[in-house]
Write a protein that holds these residues in place. Sequence first.
Motif, PDB file in Angstrom:
ATOM      1  N   GLY A 103       0.815  -1.213   0.000  1.00 31.03           N
ATOM      2  CA  GLY A 103       0.000   0.000   0.000  1.00 31.03           C
ATOM      3  C   GLY A 103       0.844   1.257   0.000  1.00 31.03           C
ATOM      4  N   LEU A 104       1.952   1.221   0.747  1.00 34.19           N
ATOM      5  CA  LEU A 104       2.861   2.368   0.778  1.00 34.19           C
ATOM      6  C   LEU A 104       3.458   2.625  -0.597  1.00 34.19           C
ATOM      7  N   LEU A 105       3.924   1.577  -1.268  1.00 33.77           N
ATOM      8  CA  LEU A 105       4.518   1.744  -2.592  1.00 33.77           C
ATOM      9  C   LEU A 105       3.514   2.304  -3.598  1.00 33.77           C
ATOM     10  N   ALA A 106       2.245   1.959  -3.438  1.00 32.67           N
ATOM     11  CA  ALA A 106       1.206   2.418  -4.372  1.00 32.67           C
ATOM     12  C   ALA A 106       0.636   3.786  -4.014  1.00 32.67           C
ATOM     13  N   GLY A 111       4.723   6.930  -3.264  1.00 30.99           N
ATOM     14  CA  GLY A 111       5.219   5.931  -2.335  1.00 30.99           C
ATOM     15  C   GLY A 111       6.601   5.395  -2.662  1.00 30.99           C
ATOM     16  N   ARG A 112       6.816   5.033  -3.914  1.00 32.92           N
ATOM     17  CA  ARG A 112       8.114   4.488  -4.293  1.00 32.92           C
ATOM     18  C   ARG A 112       9.215   5.529  -4.126  1.00 32.92           C
ATOM     19  N   GLN A 113       8.918   6.767  -4.470  1.00 27.58           N
ATOM     20  CA  GLN A 113       9.907   7.836  -4.308  1.00 27.58           C
ATOM     21  C   GLN A 113      10.201   8.089  -2.826  1.00 27.58           C
ATOM     22  N   LEU A 114       9.173   8.050  -1.997  1.00 30.99           N
ATOM     23  CA  LEU A 114       9.346   8.296  -0.571  1.00 30.99           C
ATOM     24  C   LEU A 114      10.194   7.204   0.074  1.00 30.99           C
ATOM     25  N   VAL A 115       9.913   5.961  -0.287  1.00 32.68           N
ATOM     26  CA  VAL A 115      10.707   4.843   0.232  1.00 32.68           C
ATOM     27  C   VAL A 115      12.161   4.988  -0.193  1.00 32.68           C
ATOM     28  N   LYS A 116      12.385   5.247  -1.463  1.00 34.60           N
ATOM     29  CA  LYS A 116      13.754   5.347  -1.985  1.00 34.60           C
ATOM     30  C   LYS A 116      14.524   6.473  -1.310  1.00 34.60           C
ATOM     31  N   GLN A 117      13.834   7.568  -0.969  1.00 33.01           N
ATOM     32  CA  GLN A 117      14.509   8.720  -0.384  1.00 33.01           C
ATOM     33  C   GLN A 117      14.741   8.571   1.118  1.00 33.01           C
ATOM     34  N   LYS A 118      13.820   7.945   1.832  1.00 27.14           N
ATOM     35  CA  LYS A 118      13.878   7.967   3.297  1.00 27.14           C
ATOM     36  C   LYS A 118      14.338   6.666   3.951  1.00 27.14           C
ATOM     37  N   VAL A 119      14.180   5.540   3.267  1.00 30.01           N
ATOM     38  CA  VAL A 119      14.464   4.249   3.892  1.00 30.01           C
ATOM     39  C   VAL A 119      15.905   3.831   3.647  1.00 30.01           C
ATOM     40  N   LYS A 120      16.538   3.374   4.704  1.00 26.38           N
ATOM     41  CA  LYS A 120      17.906   2.862   4.629  1.00 26.38           C
ATOM     42  C   LYS A 120      17.926   1.405   4.198  1.00 26.38           C
ATOM     43  N   GLN A 121      17.046   0.600   4.812  1.00 27.24           N
ATOM     44  CA  GLN A 121      17.009  -0.823   4.514  1.00 27.24           C
ATOM     45  C   GLN A 121      15.675  -1.409   4.954  1.00 27.24           C
ATOM     46  N   ALA A 123       0.616  -8.840  -2.356  1.00 28.25           N
ATOM     47  CA  ALA A 123       1.402  -7.786  -1.711  1.00 28.25           C
ATOM     48  C   ALA A 123       2.877  -8.155  -1.696  1.00 28.25           C
ATOM     49  N   ALA A 124       3.191  -9.414  -1.385  1.00 37.14           N
ATOM     50  CA  ALA A 124       4.588  -9.861  -1.372  1.00 37.14           C
ATOM     51  C   ALA A 124       5.205  -9.756  -2.760  1.00 37.14           C
ATOM     52  N   GLN A 125       4.442 -10.127  -3.779  1.00 41.25           N
ATOM     53  CA  GLN A 125       4.938  -9.997  -5.153  1.00 41.25           C
ATOM     54  C   GLN A 125       5.311  -8.550  -5.456  1.00 41.25           C
ATOM     55  N   THR A 126       4.425  -7.639  -5.087  1.00 42.62           N
ATOM     56  CA  THR A 126       4.656  -6.216  -5.363  1.00 42.62           C
ATOM     57  C   THR A 126       5.896  -5.709  -4.647  1.00 42.62           C
ATOM     58  N   VAL A 127       5.976  -5.967  -3.345  1.00 46.38           N
ATOM     59  CA  VAL A 127       7.063  -5.399  -2.551  1.00 46.38           C
ATOM     60  C   VAL A 127       8.408  -5.968  -2.966  1.00 46.38           C
ATOM     61  N   LEU A 128       8.501  -7.277  -3.095  1.00 46.61           N
ATOM     62  CA  LEU A 128       9.802  -7.876  -3.381  1.00 46.61           C
ATOM     63  C   LEU A 128      10.233  -7.652  -4.827  1.00 46.61           C
ATOM     64  N   ALA A 129       9.327  -7.195  -5.677  1.00 39.43           N
ATOM     65  CA  ALA A 129       9.699  -6.830  -7.047  1.00 39.43           C
ATOM     66  C   ALA A 129      10.039  -5.352  -7.187  1.00 39.43           C
ATOM     67  N   GLN A 130       9.402  -4.497  -6.376  1.00 41.14           N
ATOM     68  CA  GLN A 130       9.505  -3.049  -6.600  1.00 41.14           C
ATOM     69  C   GLN A 130      10.345  -2.309  -5.559  1.00 41.14           C
ATOM     70  N   TRP A 131      10.689  -2.929  -4.448  1.00 39.31           N
ATOM     71  CA  TRP A 131      11.404  -2.217  -3.384  1.00 39.31           C
ATOM     72  C   TRP A 131      12.790  -1.810  -3.875  1.00 39.31           C
ATOM     73  N   GLU A 132      13.181  -0.561  -3.584  1.00 36.58           N
ATOM     74  CA  GLU A 132      14.408  -0.023  -4.179  1.00 36.58           C
ATOM     75  C   GLU A 132      15.493   0.324  -3.159  1.00 36.58           C
ATOM     76  N   THR A 133      15.421  -0.232  -1.954  1.00 38.34           N
ATOM     77  CA  THR A 133      16.535  -0.097  -1.012  1.00 38.34           C
ATOM     78  C   THR A 133      17.093  -1.495  -0.744  1.00 38.34           C
ATOM     79  N   PRO A 134      18.232  -1.600  -0.069  1.00 34.74           N
ATOM     80  CA  PRO A 134      18.717  -2.933   0.308  1.00 34.74           C
ATOM     81  C   PRO A 134      17.673  -3.713   1.108  1.00 34.74           C
TER      82      PRO A 134
END
Length: 330
Positions: free
Chosen positions: A154-157, A168-178, A204-215
């Motif tokens: 939901g956060l990524l979307a 969401g994807r931009q916010l995660v990439k900018q603020k999340v370390k891991q 949800a797992a498919q989305t996150v593990l495919a799209q997450w952009e931090t370590p």
Amino acid sequence: MARKSYLLFAFLLAMIIRTQAQQQPLPVILDTDIAGDYDDVGALTLLHAFADKGEARILAVISSNAFETTVPTISVLNTYFNKPHIPVGITRKSAPNESCPQQWAQAIIAKYPHNLTGNAQAEEAVALYRRILAQQPDHSVTIITIGFFTNLAGLLASKADAYSALNGRQLVKQKVKQLVSMATSLPVGKTTGREYNVYIDAPAAQTVLAQWETPVTLSPFEVGEQVRTGIPLIKDKSIQHSPVKDAFAIALAKDKDTIGRMSWDQTAVFAAIRGITPWFNSRKLNLRIEKDGSNTLIPGTRFTYLELTGSQAKKLQQEIEKLMHHQPAH
């Protein structure tokens, strides 16, 4: 001579800055499905212990499980550890909705004080994520998931809002370390596996593990399976009036478990705060999440995948057990 003195000064300054950085508490958001199992209780206890030791700063605790006891249970534990004002969030979706079959959650809610008495009193999960992340320095937040990927998908979307102009994807990439997650399974010698935190909300797992952009670090089923905890805790007579002890005592008795509960969620929290070395081995790999929630090994190095030897498991078990005995200052 002047140049040597300058280099020595620069080296010492760098060491001081590095030491200070290492001593700063790690900002953490915990995403849990607390209720369906009680290793979440141990995991949240570890996180509070790390916070009290100055190793972590708990920004929020968020539930990916819609079951009615989740928010009150989180509130009980946060209150017990003298942090009742930690922001708490929950998914507003009707599912996942995984119950508490051993009734330990209902028991500690009835017995211990808490200021959030129902799920409706918590913030909506994605809005809370966005509010907290927007307030943090760039690349600073560690997210630990010990439940389903519902909230993170939901956060990524999510779209830009009053908290941030970023999606969401931009916010995660900018603020999340891991991202550190208790998820997936690869039995020895196998290239496929299936694990609860993934298959309960497979899309949800498919989305996150495919799209997450931090370590991303994964602590799989086979790691927590080797670490049994809880029996010394419930036998420790020095610990009285503790919802942590009560939860384990009730659940272990209901399960007729005499060797201790497998500590899947605690391993993810431990790795996130204390690091991988020397507690775990690891390898780089990539996984594809299938429609049924199973995972398949594929070429790539996107994820850091934790593994344990027998000797490591024994030492880790001892350390996690000790942390689970942590009690709040009174």
